[in-house]
Motif scaffolding. Structure first.
Motif, PDB file in Angstrom:
ATOM      1  N   ASP A  70      18.696 -47.331 -29.925  1.00 38.38           N
ATOM      2  CA  ASP A  70      17.651 -46.434 -30.685  1.00 38.38           C
ATOM      3  C   ASP A  70      18.199 -46.416 -32.104  1.00 38.38           C
ATOM      4  OD1 ASP A  70      19.710 -43.666 -31.288  1.00 38.38           O
ATOM      5  OD2 ASP A  70      20.261 -44.711 -29.276  1.00 38.38           O
ATOM      6  N   SER A  71      17.036 -45.734 -32.838  1.00 40.04           N
ATOM      7  CA  SER A  71      17.270 -46.029 -34.284  1.00 40.04           C
ATOM      8  C   SER A  71      18.492 -45.596 -35.236  1.00 40.04           C
ATOM      9  CB  SER A  71      16.256 -45.678 -35.129  1.00 40.04           C
ATOM     10  OG  SER A  71      15.938 -44.277 -34.942  1.00 40.04           O
ATOM     11  N   SER A  72      19.475 -44.440 -34.189  1.00 39.14           N
ATOM     12  CA  SER A  72      20.548 -43.867 -34.729  1.00 39.14           C
ATOM     13  C   SER A  72      21.778 -44.693 -34.673  1.00 39.14           C
ATOM     14  CB  SER A  72      20.768 -42.499 -33.961  1.00 39.14           C
ATOM     15  OG  SER A  72      21.248 -42.837 -32.720  1.00 39.14           O
ATOM     16  N   ARG A  73      21.536 -46.071 -33.816  1.00 38.87           N
ATOM     17  CA  ARG A  73      22.587 -46.951 -33.579  1.00 38.87           C
ATOM     18  C   ARG A  73      22.355 -48.446 -34.090  1.00 38.87           C
ATOM     19  NH1 ARG A  73      22.415 -43.861 -28.559  1.00 38.87           N
ATOM     20  NH2 ARG A  73      24.149 -42.789 -28.109  1.00 38.87           N
ATOM     21  N   ILE A  75      19.083 -50.603 -35.832  1.00 37.51           N
ATOM     22  CA  ILE A  75      17.609 -50.618 -36.599  1.00 37.51           C
ATOM     23  C   ILE A  75      17.246 -52.191 -36.666  1.00 37.51           C
ATOM     24  CG2 ILE A  75      16.067 -50.440 -38.493  1.00 37.51           C
ATOM     25  CD1 ILE A  75      18.015 -48.219 -39.347  1.00 37.51           C
ATOM     26  N   GLU A  80      11.624 -50.094 -41.274  1.00 38.35           N
ATOM     27  CA  GLU A  80      12.821 -49.136 -41.317  1.00 38.35           C
ATOM     28  C   GLU A  80      13.911 -50.047 -42.215  1.00 38.35           C
ATOM     29  OE1 GLU A  80      14.359 -46.347 -38.225  1.00 38.35           O
ATOM     30  OE2 GLU A  80      12.370 -47.329 -37.265  1.00 38.35           O
ATOM     31  N   LYS A 101      24.796 -49.574 -36.843  1.00 41.55           N
ATOM     32  CA  LYS A 101      25.355 -48.091 -37.570  1.00 41.55           C
ATOM     33  C   LYS A 101      26.598 -47.586 -36.647  1.00 41.55           C
ATOM     34  CE  LYS A 101      21.919 -45.643 -39.199  1.00 41.55           C
ATOM     35  NZ  LYS A 101      20.690 -44.777 -39.160  1.00 41.55           N
ATOM     36  N   LYS A 103      29.916 -45.674 -35.131  1.00 41.65           N
ATOM     37  CA  LYS A 103      30.342 -44.461 -35.339  1.00 41.65           C
ATOM     38  C   LYS A 103      31.729 -44.325 -35.369  1.00 41.65           C
ATOM     39  CE  LYS A 103      28.375 -40.757 -33.761  1.00 41.65           C
ATOM     40  NZ  LYS A 103      27.801 -39.480 -33.180  1.00 41.65           N
ATOM     41  N   SER A 145      25.972 -50.677 -41.464  1.00 42.44           N
ATOM     42  CA  SER A 145      25.912 -49.370 -42.163  1.00 42.44           C
ATOM     43  C   SER A 145      26.821 -48.485 -41.723  1.00 42.44           C
ATOM     44  CB  SER A 145      24.596 -48.826 -41.942  1.00 42.44           C
ATOM     45  OG  SER A 145      24.408 -47.539 -42.597  1.00 42.44           O
ATOM     46  N   THR A 147      26.890 -45.429 -42.408  1.00 42.45           N
ATOM     47  CA  THR A 147      26.262 -44.037 -42.509  1.00 42.45           C
ATOM     48  C   THR A 147      26.643 -43.008 -41.409  1.00 42.45           C
ATOM     49  OG1 THR A 147      24.300 -44.824 -43.478  1.00 42.45           O
ATOM     50  CG2 THR A 147      24.055 -42.736 -42.467  1.00 42.45           C
ATOM     51  N   ASN A 148      27.026 -43.521 -40.061  1.00 44.61           N
ATOM     52  CA  ASN A 148      27.136 -42.531 -39.119  1.00 44.61           C
ATOM     53  C   ASN A 148      28.616 -42.168 -38.981  1.00 44.61           C
ATOM     54  OD1 ASN A 148      24.769 -42.349 -37.805  1.00 44.61           O
ATOM     55  ND2 ASN A 148      25.069 -44.146 -36.526  1.00 44.61           N
TER      56      ASN A 148
END
Length: 509
Positions: A70-73, A75, A80, A101, A103, A145, A147-148
């Motif tokens: 999914d886009s949280s992990r 892209i 996007e 992305k 974590k 990224s 970001t997470n």
């Protein structure tokens, strides 16, 4: 895989907060540019074909590492991806088809290990606020990224040491510390989006370096992942640890060429309770130098910032910031912003007033104003902090971040004005308190142009080198200055950097 770009002539491997890619020199073949008028031309380089091309099997493997697609992990959507592929200045643009992305540090390690084995190129990315093209791909690199990885893990209110993941936004960290009576020893215009890991990777300076020093002065420990996936745990929170090489300092300011920073521990000072800001108007830069000398002597430990702006900078702010106001009744060639911060309101006010009376009695200022409340302090700082944004709204801006001796600090602005005449508007502002000039050459309503750039480079770098200055005070090398490092570093220094790089990343192609 490798954690950098292949060396260009007289430069060290280019990778900023992170790049894991390689390029070959070529007399022809363009791979990707933003537009036909773009400064960034790939006409002299091409993608290194020894690196692999991303496959569906690779994407499946990354999905397994991240626990989903999914886009949280992850892209892959073209729209996007746009924001990740282009830098903040809209000057450099890549063609990546995948953003990862992670974590956790373990996920970063697995991703880099896999890419190292498969020879897949990666460009790690923090807040993507850099100004030298260091955090975006040149070609089709995978974007890593951070970001997470944005968690604040611990804070010690006795020592003032905070430990957090590298993707923590600087302003978020500042708010967390302010609530505890502490502050981050770093303040940047991009604090609302830049990451603390990127700040360390670029050894960010900012407006209060005069008071607190650089990231080298405040970082106690770092955790980083090398190109082969090895996790380097140098994340000590000790002030004193004299046990061999202080390896964390290799990563601070290396722009990611030696590893991807995943965690950081910083010593933070108590938040000042008494803050005053004075805005002064001056007739010439020599007056600014004299004021700086007196400020260091008379204000001492409460002096926290000493910034300057020339008149064209103020004009740009007034033109492009609707709430900005002319600071004084009469326009002046130069403006100085002085901040004091301490813990004794009456003492600090008396000290600052005595200083202001002294410089006024010696006719070093044309006009001045003192702000002690939050609203007025914010208005003064807005004149300084919105310069970059205002310049960007006017057209193409060629930005140079230089360190210069104070005696010749402003001369390059005057030299460039004479050289370019009416072809551009040349402005100067920056952290004069620590010798950092931001030289901006603006061409209103025009696009970036290779032809115009030839009027500036390599002259700016040659002039800076002649003055024994640095071609990068705080922005880093990135892609913009990979071929210019020799203007500030000796051949022996560059060779030693190469040896260190190759010893930590032997799989460089």
């Amino acid at each position: 895989m490798m954690i950098s770009r292949i060396l260009q002539k007289n430069s060290i491997n280019r990778l900023t907060i992170n790049t894991i890619n390689s390029i070959k020199q070529s007399s022809s073949s363009s791979y990707h540019t933003t537009s036909k008028d773009e400064v960034v031309s790939m006409s002299n380089i091409k993608r290194n074909d020894e690196f692999s091309t991303l496959t569906n099997q690779d994407i499946k493997h990354f999905k397994d590492i991240l626990g989903g697609d999914d886009s949280s992990r992850m892209i892959t959507d073209k729209d996007e991806l746009e924001g990740f592929n282009q830098d903040w200045m809209k000057k450099y643009k890549g063609n990546s088809s995948l953003v990862l992305k992670p974590k956790t540090t373990d996920q970063v390690s697995k991703i880099l290990s896999y890419c190292n084995q498969k020879k897949l190129a990666i460009v790690p990315q923090g807040g993507n606020t850099g100004l030298v093209g260091g955090s975006v791909p040149l070609f089709d690199e995978i974007i890593l990224s951070l970001t997470n990885m944005n968690q604040i893990e611990s804070f010690d209110d006795v020592t003032g040491v905070v430990t957090c993941q590298s993707g923590c936004v600087l302003e978020t960290l500042e708010s967390y510390l302010n609530a505890k009576g502490f502050t981050v020893p770093l303040d940047l215009g991009a604090k609302g989006s830049c990451h603390i890991g990127g700040n360390a990777a670029t050894n960010a300076g900012g407006i209060r370096l005069l008071r607190y020093g650089s990231m080298h002065s405040n970082v106690l420990g770092i955790e980083a992942v090398l190109a082969d996936g090895t996790i380097m745990d140098c994340n000590s929170t000790l002030r004193k640890d004299n046990t061999g090489y202080d390896l964390k300092h290799l990563f601070i300011g290396s722009e990611g060429t030696l590893g991807v920073i995943t965690k950081i521990s910083i010593i933070t000072p108590p938040k000042p309770t008494s803050v005053n800001v004075a805005l002064l108007a001056c007739n010439d830069f020599n007056q600014i130098k004299q004021i700086l000398i007196k400020a260091k002597k008379q204000l001492g430990d409460i002096l926290s910032a000493f910034e300057f702006m020339d008149r064209p900078c103020i004009d740009y702010v007034l033109d492009h910031q609707s709430t900005a106001k002319e600071p004084f009744d009469k326009k002046s060639p130069f403006y100085v912003l002085i901040e004091t911060s301490g813990f004794h309101e009456q003492h600090d006010a008396e000290k600052l007033n005595a200083f202001l009376e002294n410089i006024m009695s010696e006719d070093l200022v044309l006009d001045g104003s003192l702000a002690t409340d939050t609203k007025n302090i914010s208005q003064f700082w807005k004149l300084r902090e919105t310069i970059t944004e205002s310049l960007g709204k006017a057209g193409a801006v060629y930005k140079y971040d230089l360190s210069l001796p104070i005696d010749t600090f402003y001369s390059i602005v005057e030299v460039m004005r004479e050289k370019l005449k009416d072809k551009a508007v040349v402005t100067g502002f920056g952290h004069v308190g620590d010798g950092n000039l931001h030289l901006n050459i603006s061409t209103p309503k025009q696009k970036y142009s290779k032809e115009f750039l030839s009027n500036i480079e390599p002259f700016v770098y040659e002039y800076t080198s002649q003055q024994k200055g640095s071609i990068s005070a705080e922005h880093g090398i990135g892609y913009m200055k990979t071929g210019q490092l020799h203007f500030s570093k000796s051949p022996a220094s560059i060779q030693l950097m190469k040896l260190i790089k190759n010893s930590m990343d032997p799989n460089v192609l």
